[in-house]
Write an enzyme that holds these catalytic residues in place. Sequence first.
Site, PDB file in Angstrom:
ATOM      1  N   ARG A  12       0.902  -1.455   0.108  1.00  0.00           N
ATOM      2  CA  ARG A  12       0.025  -0.037   0.022  1.00  0.00           C
ATOM      3  C   ARG A  12       0.824   1.092  -0.083  1.00  0.00           C
ATOM      4  O   ARG A  12       2.023   1.140   0.402  1.00  0.00           O
ATOM      5  CB  ARG A  12      -0.827   0.044   1.317  1.00  0.00           C
ATOM      6  CG  ARG A  12      -1.739  -0.973   1.568  1.00  0.00           C
ATOM      7  CD  ARG A  12      -2.713  -0.933   2.544  1.00  0.00           C
ATOM      8  NE  ARG A  12      -2.385  -0.449   3.798  1.00  0.00           N
ATOM      9  CZ  ARG A  12      -2.904   0.581   4.566  1.00  0.00           C
ATOM     10  NH1 ARG A  12      -3.927   1.298   4.028  1.00  0.00           N
ATOM     11  NH2 ARG A  12      -2.475   0.747   5.695  1.00  0.00           N
ATOM     12  N   ASN A  82      10.151   0.120   4.955  1.00  0.00           N
ATOM     13  CA  ASN A  82       9.190   1.284   4.292  1.00  0.00           C
ATOM     14  C   ASN A  82       8.157   1.154   5.500  1.00  0.00           C
ATOM     15  O   ASN A  82       7.343   2.430   5.633  1.00  0.00           O
ATOM     16  CB  ASN A  82       8.671   0.938   3.024  1.00  0.00           C
ATOM     17  CG  ASN A  82       7.157   1.861   2.833  1.00  0.00           C
ATOM     18  OD1 ASN A  82       7.319   3.023   2.455  1.00  0.00           O
ATOM     19  ND2 ASN A  82       6.223   1.199   2.820  1.00  0.00           N
ATOM     20  N   ALA A  83       7.674   0.199   6.096  1.00  0.00           N
ATOM     21  CA  ALA A  83       6.694  -0.007   7.213  1.00  0.00           C
ATOM     22  C   ALA A  83       6.527   1.101   8.186  1.00  0.00           C
ATOM     23  O   ALA A  83       7.610   1.184   8.888  1.00  0.00           O
ATOM     24  CB  ALA A  83       6.622  -1.564   7.518  1.00  0.00           C
ATOM     25  N   ASP A  88      -0.396   9.905  16.091  1.00  0.00           N
ATOM     26  CA  ASP A  88      -0.206  11.399  16.403  1.00  0.00           C
ATOM     27  C   ASP A  88      -0.904  11.629  17.873  1.00  0.00           C
ATOM     28  O   ASP A  88      -2.177  11.434  17.946  1.00  0.00           O
ATOM     29  CB  ASP A  88      -0.515  12.203  15.285  1.00  0.00           C
ATOM     30  CG  ASP A  88       0.477  12.344  14.067  1.00  0.00           C
ATOM     31  OD1 ASP A  88       1.300  11.208  14.022  1.00  0.00           O
ATOM     32  OD2 ASP A  88       0.031  12.879  12.853  1.00  0.00           O
ATOM     33  N   TYR A 147       6.827   9.663  16.261  1.00  0.00           N
ATOM     34  CA  TYR A 147       7.207   9.427  15.185  1.00  0.00           C
ATOM     35  C   TYR A 147       8.444  10.321  14.596  1.00  0.00           C
ATOM     36  O   TYR A 147       9.257   9.546  14.055  1.00  0.00           O
ATOM     37  CB  TYR A 147       5.958   9.978  14.251  1.00  0.00           C
ATOM     38  CG  TYR A 147       6.022   9.804  12.690  1.00  0.00           C
ATOM     39  CD1 TYR A 147       5.482   8.410  12.341  1.00  0.00           C
ATOM     40  CD2 TYR A 147       6.477  10.502  11.853  1.00  0.00           C
ATOM     41  CE1 TYR A 147       5.758   8.113  10.626  1.00  0.00           C
ATOM     42  CE2 TYR A 147       6.585  10.375  10.539  1.00  0.00           C
ATOM     43  CZ  TYR A 147       6.071   9.400   9.870  1.00  0.00           C
ATOM     44  OH  TYR A 147       6.103   9.057   8.601  1.00  0.00           O
ATOM     45  N   PRO A 177      11.092  11.234   2.963  1.00  0.00           N
ATOM     46  CA  PRO A 177      10.011  11.798   2.091  1.00  0.00           C
ATOM     47  C   PRO A 177       9.207  13.001   3.002  1.00  0.00           C
ATOM     48  O   PRO A 177       9.174  13.124   4.240  1.00  0.00           O
ATOM     49  CB  PRO A 177       8.879  10.703   2.240  1.00  0.00           C
ATOM     50  CG  PRO A 177       9.602   9.657   2.680  1.00  0.00           C
ATOM     51  CD  PRO A 177      10.814   9.764   3.519  1.00  0.00           C
ATOM     52  N   GLY A 178       8.884  13.961   2.134  1.00  0.00           N
ATOM     53  CA  GLY A 178       8.047  14.855   2.653  1.00  0.00           C
ATOM     54  C   GLY A 178       6.514  14.556   2.617  1.00  0.00           C
ATOM     55  O   GLY A 178       6.369  13.145   2.997  1.00  0.00           O
ATOM     56  N   ILE A 180       3.326  12.996   1.319  1.00  0.00           N
ATOM     57  CA  ILE A 180       3.056  12.320  -0.008  1.00  0.00           C
ATOM     58  C   ILE A 180       1.273  11.755   0.125  1.00  0.00           C
ATOM     59  O   ILE A 180       0.924  11.885   1.275  1.00  0.00           O
ATOM     60  CB  ILE A 180       3.876  11.065   0.011  1.00  0.00           C
ATOM     61  CG1 ILE A 180       5.459  11.314   0.277  1.00  0.00           C
ATOM     62  CG2 ILE A 180       3.598  10.251  -1.392  1.00  0.00           C
ATOM     63  CD1 ILE A 180       5.966  12.334  -0.682  1.00  0.00           C
TER      64      ILE A 180
HETATM   65  N1  CAA Z   1       2.542  24.503  15.770  1.00  0.00           N
HETATM   66  C1  CAA Z   1       1.975  25.118  17.001  1.00  0.00           C
HETATM   67  N2  CAA Z   1       0.879  24.936  17.387  1.00  0.00           N
HETATM   68  C2  CAA Z   1       0.249  24.011  16.886  1.00  0.00           C
HETATM   69  C3  CAA Z   1       0.511  23.354  15.701  1.00  0.00           C
HETATM   70  C4  CAA Z   1       1.590  23.602  15.192  1.00  0.00           C
HETATM   71  N3  CAA Z   1       2.215  23.014  14.006  1.00  0.00           N
HETATM   72  N4  CAA Z   1      -0.505  22.319  15.494  1.00  0.00           N
HETATM   73  C5  CAA Z   1      -1.580  22.673  16.312  1.00  0.00           C
HETATM   74  N5  CAA Z   1      -1.137  23.667  16.953  1.00  0.00           N
HETATM   75  C6  CAA Z   1      -1.989  24.244  18.321  1.00  0.00           C
HETATM   76  C7  CAA Z   1      -3.273  24.530  17.794  1.00  0.00           C
HETATM   77  O1  CAA Z   1      -3.110  25.985  17.493  1.00  0.00           O
HETATM   78  C8  CAA Z   1      -4.239  24.745  19.123  1.00  0.00           C
HETATM   79  O2  CAA Z   1      -3.841  25.526  19.986  1.00  0.00           O
HETATM   80  P1  CAA Z   1      -5.064  26.411  20.582  1.00  0.00           P
HETATM   81  O3  CAA Z   1      -5.392  25.270  21.545  1.00  0.00           O
HETATM   82  O4  CAA Z   1      -4.384  27.411  21.425  1.00  0.00           O
HETATM   83  O5  CAA Z   1      -6.103  26.632  19.592  1.00  0.00           O
HETATM   84  C9  CAA Z   1      -3.445  23.450  19.721  1.00  0.00           C
HETATM   85  O6  CAA Z   1      -2.134  23.354  19.324  1.00  0.00           O
HETATM   86  C10 CAA Z   1      -4.131  21.905  19.798  1.00  0.00           C
HETATM   87  O7  CAA Z   1      -4.381  21.672  18.023  1.00  0.00           O
HETATM   88  P2  CAA Z   1      -5.711  20.707  17.507  1.00  0.00           P
HETATM   89  O8  CAA Z   1      -6.785  21.252  17.853  1.00  0.00           O
HETATM   90  O9  CAA Z   1      -5.099  20.258  16.531  1.00  0.00           O
HETATM   91  O10 CAA Z   1      -5.152  19.589  18.649  1.00  0.00           O
HETATM   92  P3  CAA Z   1      -5.660  18.172  18.817  1.00  0.00           P
HETATM   93  O11 CAA Z   1      -5.120  17.480  20.169  1.00  0.00           O
HETATM   94  O12 CAA Z   1      -6.869  17.886  18.303  1.00  0.00           O
HETATM   95  O13 CAA Z   1      -4.625  17.402  17.656  1.00  0.00           O
HETATM   96  C11 CAA Z   1      -2.653  16.730  16.548  1.00  0.00           C
HETATM   97  C12 CAA Z   1      -3.266  17.521  17.677  1.00  0.00           C
HETATM   98  C13 CAA Z   1      -3.223  15.191  16.475  1.00  0.00           C
HETATM   99  C14 CAA Z   1      -1.152  16.928  16.704  1.00  0.00           C
HETATM  100  C15 CAA Z   1      -3.206  17.390  15.098  1.00  0.00           C
HETATM  101  O14 CAA Z   1      -2.848  18.782  15.187  1.00  0.00           O
HETATM  102  C16 CAA Z   1      -2.593  16.696  13.980  1.00  0.00           C
HETATM  103  O15 CAA Z   1      -2.967  15.891  13.502  1.00  0.00           O
HETATM  104  N6  CAA Z   1      -1.566  17.366  13.449  1.00  0.00           N
HETATM  105  C17 CAA Z   1      -0.959  16.921  12.196  1.00  0.00           C
HETATM  106  C18 CAA Z   1       0.478  16.086  12.498  1.00  0.00           C
HETATM  107  C19 CAA Z   1       0.962  15.648  11.365  1.00  0.00           C
HETATM  108  O16 CAA Z   1       1.727  16.636  10.570  1.00  0.00           O
HETATM  109  N7  CAA Z   1       1.213  14.384  11.495  1.00  0.00           N
HETATM  110  C20 CAA Z   1       1.767  13.993   9.908  1.00  0.00           C
HETATM  111  C21 CAA Z   1       1.134  12.841   9.480  1.00  0.00           C
HETATM  112  S1  CAA Z   1       1.865  12.142   8.008  1.00  0.00           S
HETATM  113  C22 CAA Z   1       3.375  11.672   8.151  1.00  0.00           C
HETATM  114  O17 CAA Z   1       3.949  11.632   9.497  1.00  0.00           O
HETATM  115  C23 CAA Z   1       4.279  11.260   6.966  1.00  0.00           C
HETATM  116  C24 CAA Z   1       5.431  12.019   6.929  1.00  0.00           C
HETATM  117  O18 CAA Z   1       6.582  11.249   7.044  1.00  0.00           O
HETATM  118  C25 CAA Z   1       5.396  13.357   6.793  1.00  0.00           C
END
Ligand code: CAA
Length: 240
Positions: A12, A82-83, A88, A147, A177-178, A180
């Site tokens: 996948r 890769n797995a 988060d 992560y 990777p960034g 994707i």
């Molecule tokens: N920097 C600073 N503050 C941040 C922020 C950031 N990047 N992201 C969110 N916040 C803050 C929000 O503004 C919020 O602040 P307030 O309470 O003051 O409003 C607070 O943090 C809470 O944010 P959420 O409502 O989003 O909180 P949550 O608990 O519901 O979720 C989280 C938190 C799970 C981390 C969610 O923000 C999220 O999923 N973020 C994305 C994380 C991400 O990029 N994951 C990558 C997955 S893909 C991958 O990993 C592949 C790869 O290799 C690139």
Amino acid sequence: MARIAIVTGGTRGIGEAISLALKDRGHTVVANYAGNDEKAKAFTEKTGIAAYKWDVGDHEATLAGVAKVAEEVGPVDIVVNNAGITRDGVLHKMSFEDWNDVMRINLGGCFNMAKATFPGMRERKWGRIVNIGSVNGQAGQYGQVNYAAAKSGIHGFTKALAQEGAKYGVTVNAIAPGYIDTDMVAAVPAPVLEKIVAKIPVGRLGHAYEIARGVAFLCSENGEFVTGSTLSINGGQHMY
Ligand code: CAA
């Protein structure tokens, strides 16, 4: 020269694209997967690539799985680790289980696969190991202490094992990777993802095949002088 390759999480997302790219280059590919039988069956029917099921985070299961591949397909020359999973959450809400699962699978999986295959590569004096890291292992990411730590660990693991493999013709490299366009990234809340994409200079998510091309080069005969390196493929999101 045709080689035998295992791609973990190879049915996948990015893994699927890597399995296909290695097959296109004439290698015999085995795609490992841990959970989704239905998707694995469909993948094999579509591609003709065999899928073998085990959890790379389980040491004994990995040794047994690779032994089965060696017996049924042949000795493994190429491994693409890769797995990976995400669990988060901000630290103050993250459970120990969410920390541990990510470390066990994403980083532990690299160790387990290397234990199962590196000694044979070393003996046969040829091997390629490519570990899939992440931009978030290089730069960190809010909500990903597990992560980011595991992926950062992969980059260190790569550089250390590269030193051990160098005089035996075994190269060990990483790709970072960034973001994707896979199911993993689709799970990021849309408003959060929008902000992330806005900071990617190329202006879009990457495609899985763009990662696979990099892997294919690192696995090729031409990659013999490239070891211990990390190739960033991230649309310019982080220049490291
Ligand atoms: N920097 C600073 N503050 C941040 C922020 C950031 N990047 N992201 C969110 N916040 C803050 C929000 O503004 C919020 O602040 P307030 O309470 O003051 O409003 C607070 O943090 C809470 O944010 P959420 O409502 O989003 O909180 P949550 O608990 O519901 O979720 C989280 C938190 C799970 C981390 C969610 O923000 C999220 O999923 N973020 C994305 C994380 C991400 O990029 N994951 C990558 C997955 S893909 C991958 O990993 C592949 C790869 O290799 C690139």
